[in-house]
Design a protein around this motif. Sequence first.
Motif, PDB file in Angstrom:
ATOM      1  N   TYR A  99       0.832  -1.212   0.000  1.00  0.00           N
ATOM      2  CA  TYR A  99       0.000   0.000   0.000  1.00  0.00           C
ATOM      3  C   TYR A  99       0.860   1.253   0.000  1.00  0.00           C
ATOM      4  N   GLN A 100       1.836   1.302   0.874  1.00  0.00           N
ATOM      5  CA  GLN A 100       2.663   2.495   0.998  1.00  0.00           C
ATOM      6  C   GLN A 100       3.491   2.755  -0.256  1.00  0.00           C
ATOM      7  N   SER A 101       3.975   1.700  -0.911  1.00  0.00           N
ATOM      8  CA  SER A 101       4.820   1.874  -2.090  1.00  0.00           C
ATOM      9  C   SER A 101       4.020   2.233  -3.336  1.00  0.00           C
ATOM     10  N   GLN A 102       2.753   1.822  -3.410  1.00  0.00           N
ATOM     11  CA  GLN A 102       1.951   2.052  -4.607  1.00  0.00           C
ATOM     12  C   GLN A 102       0.937   3.178  -4.440  1.00  0.00           C
ATOM     13  N   PHE A 103       0.927   3.837  -3.308  1.00  0.00           N
ATOM     14  CA  PHE A 103      -0.105   4.825  -2.992  1.00  0.00           C
ATOM     15  C   PHE A 103      -0.144   5.970  -4.007  1.00  0.00           C
ATOM     16  N   GLN A 104      -1.372   6.283  -4.468  1.00  0.00           N
ATOM     17  CA  GLN A 104      -1.620   7.418  -5.347  1.00  0.00           C
ATOM     18  C   GLN A 104      -2.347   8.503  -4.562  1.00  0.00           C
ATOM     19  N   PRO A 105      -1.750   9.673  -4.389  1.00  0.00           N
ATOM     20  CA  PRO A 105      -2.377  10.713  -3.554  1.00  0.00           C
ATOM     21  C   PRO A 105      -3.756  11.115  -4.074  1.00  0.00           C
ATOM     22  N   SER A 106      -4.611  11.497  -3.144  1.00  0.00           N
ATOM     23  CA  SER A 106      -5.932  12.026  -3.471  1.00  0.00           C
ATOM     24  C   SER A 106      -6.117  13.325  -2.709  1.00  0.00           C
ATOM     25  N   PRO A 107      -7.108  14.155  -3.085  1.00  0.00           N
ATOM     26  CA  PRO A 107      -7.326  15.408  -2.351  1.00  0.00           C
ATOM     27  C   PRO A 107      -7.578  15.189  -0.861  1.00  0.00           C
ATOM     28  N   GLU A 108      -8.312  14.127  -0.520  1.00  0.00           N
ATOM     29  CA  GLU A 108      -8.631  13.869   0.883  1.00  0.00           C
ATOM     30  C   GLU A 108      -7.465  13.225   1.629  1.00  0.00           C
ATOM     31  N   THR A 109      -6.631  12.475   0.921  1.00  0.00           N
ATOM     32  CA  THR A 109      -5.528  11.731   1.546  1.00  0.00           C
ATOM     33  C   THR A 109      -4.265  11.936   0.715  1.00  0.00           C
ATOM     34  N   PRO A 110      -3.513  13.004   0.952  1.00  0.00           N
ATOM     35  CA  PRO A 110      -2.326  13.278   0.141  1.00  0.00           C
ATOM     36  C   PRO A 110      -1.158  12.330   0.397  1.00  0.00           C
ATOM     37  N   GLU A 111      -1.146  11.654   1.547  1.00  0.00           N
ATOM     38  CA  GLU A 111      -0.074  10.726   1.886  1.00  0.00           C
ATOM     39  C   GLU A 111      -0.668   9.418   2.383  1.00  0.00           C
ATOM     40  N   PRO A 112       0.068   8.304   2.224  1.00  0.00           N
ATOM     41  CA  PRO A 112      -0.455   7.035   2.742  1.00  0.00           C
ATOM     42  C   PRO A 112      -0.743   7.114   4.235  1.00  0.00           C
ATOM     43  N   THR A 113      -1.884   6.592   4.629  1.00  0.00           N
ATOM     44  CA  THR A 113      -2.339   6.654   6.026  1.00  0.00           C
ATOM     45  C   THR A 113      -2.837   5.276   6.424  1.00  0.00           C
ATOM     46  N   THR A 114      -2.316   4.747   7.527  1.00  0.00           N
ATOM     47  CA  THR A 114      -2.620   3.358   7.870  1.00  0.00           C
ATOM     48  C   THR A 114      -2.994   3.183   9.344  1.00  0.00           C
ATOM     49  N   ILE A 115      -3.815   2.174   9.573  1.00  0.00           N
ATOM     50  CA  ILE A 115      -4.169   1.706  10.913  1.00  0.00           C
ATOM     51  C   ILE A 115      -4.007   0.187  10.931  1.00  0.00           C
ATOM     52  N   ALA A 116      -3.444  -0.341  11.999  1.00  0.00           N
ATOM     53  CA  ALA A 116      -3.420  -1.778  12.231  1.00  0.00           C
ATOM     54  C   ALA A 116      -4.340  -2.097  13.397  1.00  0.00           C
ATOM     55  N   VAL A 117      -5.171  -3.121  13.239  1.00  0.00           N
ATOM     56  CA  VAL A 117      -6.127  -3.512  14.276  1.00  0.00           C
ATOM     57  C   VAL A 117      -5.576  -4.706  15.049  1.00  0.00           C
ATOM     58  N   VAL A 118      -5.632  -4.643  16.385  1.00  0.00           N
ATOM     59  CA  VAL A 118      -5.130  -5.731  17.227  1.00  0.00           C
ATOM     60  C   VAL A 118      -6.155  -6.068  18.307  1.00  0.00           C
ATOM     61  N   ASN A 119      -6.152  -7.323  18.739  1.00  0.00           N
ATOM     62  CA  ASN A 119      -6.912  -7.740  19.912  1.00  0.00           C
ATOM     63  C   ASN A 119      -6.073  -7.502  21.155  1.00  0.00           C
ATOM     64  N   ALA A 120      -6.696  -7.018  22.230  1.00  0.00           N
ATOM     65  CA  ALA A 120      -5.926  -6.733  23.440  1.00  0.00           C
ATOM     66  C   ALA A 120      -6.772  -6.938  24.693  1.00  0.00           C
ATOM     67  N   ALA A 121      -6.107  -7.408  25.723  1.00  0.00           N
ATOM     68  CA  ALA A 121      -6.694  -7.493  27.068  1.00  0.00           C
ATOM     69  C   ALA A 121      -5.597  -7.141  28.059  1.00  0.00           C
ATOM     70  N   VAL A 122      -5.834  -6.145  28.881  1.00  0.00           N
ATOM     71  CA  VAL A 122      -4.819  -5.646  29.807  1.00  0.00           C
ATOM     72  C   VAL A 122      -5.367  -5.725  31.225  1.00  0.00           C
ATOM     73  N   ALA A 123      -4.554  -6.248  32.131  1.00  0.00           N
ATOM     74  CA  ALA A 123      -4.937  -6.356  33.546  1.00  0.00           C
ATOM     75  C   ALA A 123      -3.693  -6.136  34.401  1.00  0.00           C
ATOM     76  N   ALA A 124      -3.885  -6.096  35.713  1.00  0.00           N
ATOM     77  CA  ALA A 124      -2.764  -5.815  36.617  1.00  0.00           C
ATOM     78  C   ALA A 124      -1.683  -6.881  36.539  1.00  0.00           C
ATOM     79  N   THR A 125      -2.085  -8.139  36.256  1.00  0.00           N
ATOM     80  CA  THR A 125      -1.116  -9.235  36.169  1.00  0.00           C
ATOM     81  C   THR A 125      -1.355 -10.031  34.897  1.00  0.00           C
TER      82      THR A 125
END
Length: 345
Positions: free
Chosen positions: A210-236
Motif C-alpha cells: 500500500y505504501q509503495s503504490q499509494f496514489q495521492p488524493s485530495p482527501e488523503t495526500p499521503e499514505p495513512t494506515t491503521i493496524a487492528v489488534v486484539n488486546a486485554a490488559v490487567a494488573a497481572t
Amino acid sequence: MEVTRLSVLDLVPVRTDQTTADAIAASVALARTADDLGFTRYWVAEHHNMPAVAATNPPVLVAVLAAATARIRLGSGGVMLPNHAPLVIAEQFALLEAAYPDRIDLGVGRAPGSDPVTSHLLRAGRQDQVDTFADDLTALSLMMRPEGVQLSLGGRSYPLAATPAARTAPRVWLLGSSMYSADLAAAQGLPYVFAHHFGGEQTLAALQRYQSQFQPSPETPEPTTIAVVNAAVAATQEEADRLTLGQRRSMWRLRSGQTLAPQELVEEAEADPLPAAAQQAADDFARSWFVGTPESVAAGVTALAAEFGTDEVMVSPIAGAYRGTPADASPAREETLRLLAKELV
C-alpha cells in the motif's frame, strides 16, 4: 513509549449473562470511557445472525454512540458494502456527518460478515455475477461529497447527492486483510486499515505494498494506515489470561465450524475446560493478541506500530467478565483501555 494515535474497534459482544440491550449499554459506557481517555476514534463492526455479536447495523450504532460522546470520532469498522446499495450507505453516513460534523468515519469492507443464507437475504436475493466493489466504493465517496455527483442518463445530466446541503463529508477508509485491499486502497488514494487481529501473516507485506503504490488524493495526500489488534490488559499476566478464556474458546468454536455462541463468563469457561488439543488450538489463535500487563502490552503495541510503520493502532478490547458483573457493563474492557491509555495516550 508513545504511539501516535490509539483507537477502539468494538464488535459489541454479547455475553451469556446479557441481552442485546445490555450489550449495547456496555458499549455506550465503553465509548464514553474511550472518549474521556483521549482515544482518537471508536468504530463498530458489521456482523449478521451471530448470537455472540450485537453489531448488526453500524450506522444505527454510530448514531447512538455519537449522541453519548463529546469528542471522539465515530465510525464503522466496517460497513460490508456488498450487502448494501451504495446510495443507502452514502445517505446514512452523510446524515451522520451533518449531525456530528467532522466526527464521522466510514470504514468499508468487502467481506460478507455473515453466513451465505443471511448474506443472500441481505442482498434481497441478488446474485451478482460481476464484482463491482471498486466501482461501488468510488460511487459511494462521490455521492457523499457536498457537491454530489453528476450522472449521465439518456444523454442528460442527472445530479445526485446523498444529502441536499452538506458542508463536510465523512472520511472514507478501506478495510482489508489481503493484497487486494492494499492495492485498491493505494489506487484510490484511500486511508487503509489492516485487520492484523485475524490476518496477521500478510500485515507487513500488505502495508508495504500500500505504501509503495499509494496514489495521492485530495482527501488523503499521503499514505495513512491503521493496524487492528486484539488486546486485554490487567494488573497481572494471570488475570489478563483468565479474562480472555471466553474469547479464546469462541474463536476455537468459530474456526472449527461451530456456532459462535454468546461469550462465556470466566467461571463458565473454567468449569468446562476444552480437550487438550482444542485448548492448544484456542491458544494458538491468540498468539498474535496482546494480553498481559500494562507495560508488556504497551511495549508490544509500540513495537508493532514501529515494525509496520502505521500511523495508528486500533485496539479491539477482548477481556471478558466474571459472574456477578453488571449485565449492562464491561468493566474489564474499560480497564483495558484505562491501563493502556496510562502508558500510551
